[in-house]
Design a protein around this motif. Sequence first.
Motif, PDB file in Angstrom:
ATOM      1  N   UNK A 100       0.849  -1.194   0.000  1.00 17.80           N
ATOM      2  CA  UNK A 100       0.000   0.000   0.000  1.00 17.80           C
ATOM      3  C   UNK A 100       0.883   1.242   0.000  1.00 17.80           C
ATOM      4  N   UNK A 101       0.646   2.110  -0.961  1.00 16.78           N
ATOM      5  CA  UNK A 101       1.409   3.349  -1.053  1.00 16.78           C
ATOM      6  C   UNK A 101       0.747   4.438  -0.216  1.00 16.78           C
ATOM      7  N   UNK A 102       1.478   4.968   0.736  1.00 14.51           N
ATOM      8  CA  UNK A 102       0.985   6.082   1.545  1.00 14.51           C
ATOM      9  C   UNK A 102       2.174   6.923   1.981  1.00 14.51           C
ATOM     10  N   UNK A 103       1.897   8.181   2.278  1.00 16.22           N
ATOM     11  CA  UNK A 103       2.961   9.109   2.638  1.00 16.22           C
ATOM     12  C   UNK A 103       3.647   8.663   3.925  1.00 16.22           C
ATOM     13  N   UNK A 104       4.971   8.618   3.884  1.00 15.81           N
ATOM     14  CA  UNK A 104       5.743   8.281   5.073  1.00 15.81           C
ATOM     15  C   UNK A 104       5.941   6.804   5.296  1.00 15.81           C
ATOM     16  N   UNK A 105       5.620   5.951   4.323  1.00 16.70           N
ATOM     17  CA  UNK A 105       5.775   4.506   4.506  1.00 16.70           C
ATOM     18  C   UNK A 105       7.239   4.142   4.733  1.00 16.70           C
ATOM     19  N   UNK A 106       8.119   4.705   3.899  1.00 11.70           N
ATOM     20  CA  UNK A 106       9.539   4.404   4.053  1.00 11.70           C
ATOM     21  C   UNK A 106      10.101   4.935   5.363  1.00 11.70           C
ATOM     22  N   UNK A 107       9.648   6.134   5.767  1.00 13.85           N
ATOM     23  CA  UNK A 107      10.114   6.720   7.024  1.00 13.85           C
ATOM     24  C   UNK A 107       9.622   5.896   8.214  1.00 13.85           C
TER      25      UNK A 107
END
Length: 384
Positions: A100-107
């Motif tokens: 799921x792509x969402x803002x801040x996933x990598x962080x």
Amino acid sequence: MTPPRTEILYRICWTMALLLLAVPFVFPFLWMISGGFKSTTEIFGAPTLIPRVWRFENFAEVFTYQPFARQYFNSLYIAATATVLTLFIASLAGYALARIRFAGAGLLMLFLVMALMVPEEVTIIPNFFLIRAMGLIDTHWPLILLPVFGPQGVVATFLMRQFFLALPRELEEAGKMDGLSRFGGLVEDRPAHGAAGARRGCDHHLSAFVEPAKKVTEANPGKWGFEFKDGEGYASRMTHALLPPVRAYGGDLWANGQCGLDKPEAVAAIKQLHDMVFKDKSIVPPGEQGDYFSGNSAMTVNQISRASKMPEAGFKWGIAPLPSGPAGEAPVIGQAALTVFASGKNKELAAQLVADMTSKDNVAVMAQFFPPARKSVLESDAAT
């Protein structure tokens, strides 16, 4: 053939050496078992491996000194509960971070991994205040919740994330084409597959394609697990039937100016189809006519355009990739076309036929049954 004496002597020496090395590792266990049958006086007295008096009642008396049964049960259910919760939460979190792509996933994933660098000793006092504020002091819940949401849960989430990243997206996309939700992609049965207890898509591999097709056939008398294109595939459709599996096995029908049907790869692929037709009877045989579109077969291979009317069918259906083989995937992309060869004898008449079939009026008529022509080839730059 009898081995030489030197080899026998070599084996004996190695066996004796390994037995001597095993003594320091095995002896403590033997001593522990022996001590279980001794009295306290004998244990702290003169050491002997074999008890002078065998006290079998020791194993009953031990439960009167400590509630070991209760302690074993507590350990078992706490470990089982923590494991199940960790797997459940880590699976959901790992899937979300991977798919799921969402803002801040990598962080967020970076913070989770960085949390593993914090020593557990530093978190003892904060965890105590947190558990006390939640009113869980003197309960088993801290023993369950702290591992689930602590370092163990973070490691499980990371492993689940890596697992989902390694899964081909094509499998998930095929499920979405069937109308599956994110939670429904794991299990789904069609009427025929459900009766047979077979999994949809046959695991997308030719080696795993045989058994589900056989189960579907056995569970649905009078029907087949699979049919070639248009319900037969032994006449003009033979190439449609043979080419994908032969290529998936690493062969080809024709390559380098030679026929490839006698090559080992092609033989293996065709033998698998032969056994499915004549032994398992899971594929429509010669002389019979299958009809997937009326529910007479569980699986088939056909053009995507044939699926345009499937929403009106009286059964549930889906689209899956062609099964792969030892040599990988062998996708087939085709498009019906009419071609006029410049060296043909009747190229003017053929050009008129193509122009008529690709005219605006006739394209509108054919669009009721087939995907409409995007542009007449005669109108393209290549034809000028």
